[in-house]
Design an enzyme around this catalytic site. Structure first.
Site, PDB file in Angstrom:
ATOM      1  N   GLU A 178      -5.739  -5.445  10.218  1.00 42.92           N
ATOM      2  CA  GLU A 178      -4.766  -4.373  10.449  1.00 42.92           C
ATOM      3  C   GLU A 178      -5.079  -3.674  11.767  1.00 42.92           C
ATOM      4  O   GLU A 178      -5.884  -2.713  11.785  1.00 42.92           O
ATOM      5  CB  GLU A 178      -4.844  -3.353   9.314  1.00 42.92           C
ATOM      6  CG  GLU A 178      -4.472  -3.914   7.964  1.00 42.92           C
ATOM      7  CD  GLU A 178      -3.789  -2.864   7.108  1.00 42.92           C
ATOM      8  OE1 GLU A 178      -2.678  -3.132   6.659  1.00 42.92           O
ATOM      9  OE2 GLU A 178      -4.343  -1.771   6.916  1.00 42.92           O
ATOM     10  N   GLU A 186      -7.143   4.493   7.770  1.00 42.26           N
ATOM     11  CA  GLU A 186      -6.917   5.920   7.486  1.00 42.26           C
ATOM     12  C   GLU A 186      -8.136   6.528   6.794  1.00 42.26           C
ATOM     13  O   GLU A 186      -8.486   7.682   7.050  1.00 42.26           O
ATOM     14  CB  GLU A 186      -5.645   6.094   6.638  1.00 42.26           C
ATOM     15  CG  GLU A 186      -4.398   5.841   7.480  1.00 42.26           C
ATOM     16  CD  GLU A 186      -3.172   5.412   6.688  1.00 42.26           C
ATOM     17  OE1 GLU A 186      -3.170   5.524   5.441  1.00 42.26           O
ATOM     18  OE2 GLU A 186      -2.207   4.945   7.325  1.00 42.26           O
ATOM     19  N   ASN A 245       0.872  -1.176   0.000  1.00 41.84           N
ATOM     20  CA  ASN A 245       0.000   0.000   0.000  1.00 41.84           C
ATOM     21  C   ASN A 245       0.910   1.226   0.000  1.00 41.84           C
ATOM     22  O   ASN A 245       1.484   1.569   1.029  1.00 41.84           O
ATOM     23  CB  ASN A 245      -0.885  -0.024   1.262  1.00 41.84           C
ATOM     24  CG  ASN A 245      -1.716   1.239   1.408  1.00 41.84           C
ATOM     25  OD1 ASN A 245      -1.802   2.044   0.483  1.00 41.84           O
ATOM     26  ND2 ASN A 245      -2.337   1.403   2.577  1.00 41.84           N
ATOM     27  N   GLY A 285       1.917   1.892  10.765  1.00 41.33           N
ATOM     28  CA  GLY A 285       2.854   3.009  10.660  1.00 41.33           C
ATOM     29  C   GLY A 285       3.536   3.384  11.964  1.00 41.33           C
ATOM     30  O   GLY A 285       4.151   4.437  12.073  1.00 41.33           O
ATOM     31  N   GLY A 295       2.566  -1.303   4.260  1.00 42.45           N
ATOM     32  CA  GLY A 295       2.646   0.119   3.953  1.00 42.45           C
ATOM     33  C   GLY A 295       4.090   0.555   3.765  1.00 42.45           C
ATOM     34  O   GLY A 295       4.681   0.399   2.695  1.00 42.45           O
ATOM     35  N   SER A 354       2.957  -2.586  10.283  1.00 38.56           N
ATOM     36  CA  SER A 354       4.409  -2.618  10.486  1.00 38.56           C
ATOM     37  C   SER A 354       5.039  -3.971  10.149  1.00 38.56           C
ATOM     38  O   SER A 354       6.013  -4.383  10.777  1.00 38.56           O
ATOM     39  CB  SER A 354       4.752  -2.189  11.918  1.00 38.56           C
ATOM     40  OG  SER A 354       4.293  -0.870  12.152  1.00 38.56           O
ATOM     41  N   HIS A 401      -9.656   0.909   4.706  1.00 41.78           N
ATOM     42  CA  HIS A 401      -8.402   1.142   5.438  1.00 41.78           C
ATOM     43  C   HIS A 401      -8.693   2.087   6.607  1.00 41.78           C
ATOM     44  O   HIS A 401      -9.501   3.020   6.485  1.00 41.78           O
ATOM     45  CB  HIS A 401      -7.361   1.751   4.494  1.00 41.78           C
ATOM     46  CG  HIS A 401      -5.987   1.748   5.078  1.00 41.78           C
ATOM     47  ND1 HIS A 401      -5.591   2.671   6.026  1.00 41.78           N
ATOM     48  CD2 HIS A 401      -4.931   0.916   4.891  1.00 41.78           C
ATOM     49  CE1 HIS A 401      -4.339   2.418   6.382  1.00 41.78           C
ATOM     50  NE2 HIS A 401      -3.918   1.353   5.706  1.00 41.78           N
ATOM     51  N   LYS A 451       0.072   4.199  -0.272  1.00 44.54           N
ATOM     52  CA  LYS A 451      -0.607   5.387   0.268  1.00 44.54           C
ATOM     53  C   LYS A 451      -0.372   6.577  -0.684  1.00 44.54           C
ATOM     54  O   LYS A 451      -0.307   6.376  -1.894  1.00 44.54           O
ATOM     55  CB  LYS A 451      -0.133   5.678   1.686  1.00 44.54           C
ATOM     56  CG  LYS A 451      -0.202   4.434   2.570  1.00 44.54           C
ATOM     57  CD  LYS A 451      -0.052   4.718   4.021  1.00 44.54           C
ATOM     58  CE  LYS A 451      -0.001   3.403   4.778  1.00 44.54           C
ATOM     59  NZ  LYS A 451      -0.130   3.579   6.214  1.00 44.54           N
TER      60      LYS A 451
HETATM   61  C1  PEP Z   1      -1.032  -0.036   5.964  1.00 49.25           C
HETATM   62  O1  PEP Z   1      -1.126   1.177   5.861  1.00 49.25           O
HETATM   63  O2  PEP Z   1      -1.869  -0.772   5.434  1.00 49.25           O
HETATM   64  C2  PEP Z   1       0.086  -0.571   6.722  1.00 49.25           C
HETATM   65  C3  PEP Z   1       0.052  -1.814   7.090  1.00 49.25           C
HETATM   66  O3  PEP Z   1       1.117   0.316   6.979  1.00 49.25           O
HETATM   67  P1  PEP Z   1       2.528  -0.041   7.679  1.00 49.25           P
HETATM   68  O4  PEP Z   1       3.011  -1.320   7.068  1.00 49.25           O
HETATM   69  O5  PEP Z   1       3.389   1.115   7.363  1.00 49.25           O
HETATM   70  O6  PEP Z   1       2.252  -0.202   9.144  1.00 49.25           O
END
Ligand code: PEP
Length: 257
Positions: free
Chosen positions: A171, A101, A13, A177, A238, A217, A99, A15
């Site tokens: 998630e 966000e 992703n 993040g 991400g 992460s 998601h 973003k």
């Molecule tokens: C995401 O935004 O879907 C995500 C998993 O981000 P990150 O891997 O940076 O935690």
């Protein structure tokens, strides 16, 4: 992972990062580092304006292009929106919906996530449906209840055949993040519960066919341990997906049995 019954999927992703002009270099580096043998479906979910570039650039190393959002509407006077048909038209094969966000910054509700997932299914695009609890919910022991609610709401009106083509991404919001990954046991516990919810809704055959990803992460160091869990069929990544070498390392971690 359980390769016998379902697909392993590693989805990045991006973003609101990267530029069209940087896709070629990224894909060259990715290609150099990907394992020779294909062990999973690889997807990169880019901003909408980069999907066509990703479709072209991804052909050689079999990377599918994905989107990060879609309109619930089919067409019409919805300024700024992009429809599922438009995504399919440019060659997107997957699209993230729900998601955290988007739920947080754009007030997306569970019913909107459900409508978006249905719009994608109608056009043959695989929805990657994100669910996940906040830290507060986890600390209050509400994780399982909340996740079950989110999964049921997202799949409302989707039938047993359609659900097999959906991907669910667990998630935890507190892990996105932040550098704080769920432990493999924590992630397995929730992914196992998601499969149990799907089993109750659709039966065992559908439940074992649905790919469930972990996201939060995930990185080149922790991927192998998470992917070794029986109900974790891949990752939604991400930050680490912005670095082609790290993303390739995560893909390579799916080679384990
Ligand atoms: C995401 O935004 O879907 C995500 C998993 O981000 P990150 O891997 O940076 O935690």
């Amino acid at each position: 992972m359980n390769r016998k019954y379902r697909r392993t999927v590693i989805a990045g992703n991006w973003k609101m990062n990267q530029l069209n002009s940087g896709v070629k270099k990224y894909m060259e580096e990715l290609k150099e580092n990907l394992p020779a043998q294909k062990t999973c479906d690889i997807v990169l979910c880019t901003p909408a304006v980069m999907i066509s570039t990703m479709v072209r650039a991804g052909k050689e190393c079999k990377v599918a292009a994905g989107a990060q959002d879609v309109s619930k509407y089919e067409k019409g006077a919805y300024t700024g929106e992009v429809s599922a048909e438009m995504l399919a038209d440019v060659g997107a094969k997957y699209c993230i919906v729900g998601h955290s966000e988007r739920r947080e910054y754009h007030q997306e509700s569970d019913s909107l996530v459900n409508e978006k997932a249905k719009a994608l299914i109608a056009k043959g695009i695989v929805p990657i449906i994100c669910v996940g609890e906040s830290l507060e919910q986890r600390e209050k022991n509400l994780t399982m209840e909340y996740i079950a609610y989110q999964v049921k709401a997202a799949l409302d009106g989707i039938d047993g055949t359609q659900v097999r083509h959906c991907v669910i991404a667990y998630e935890p919001i507190w892990a996105i993040g932040t550098g704080k990954t769920a432990t493999a046991d924590q992630a397995q516990e929730v992914c196992g519960e998601i499969r149990a919810v799907i089993r109750k809704m659709y039966g065992a055959r559908s439940a074992r066919a649905v790919s469930i990803l972990y996201g939060g992460s995930m990185n080149a160091k922790n991927a192998a341990e998470l992917l070794a869990m029986p109900d974790i069929d891949g990752g939604l990544i991400g930050g680490a997906s912005l670095k082609p070498v790290d993303f390739a390392t995560i893909v390579a971690a799916t080679a384990q049995e």
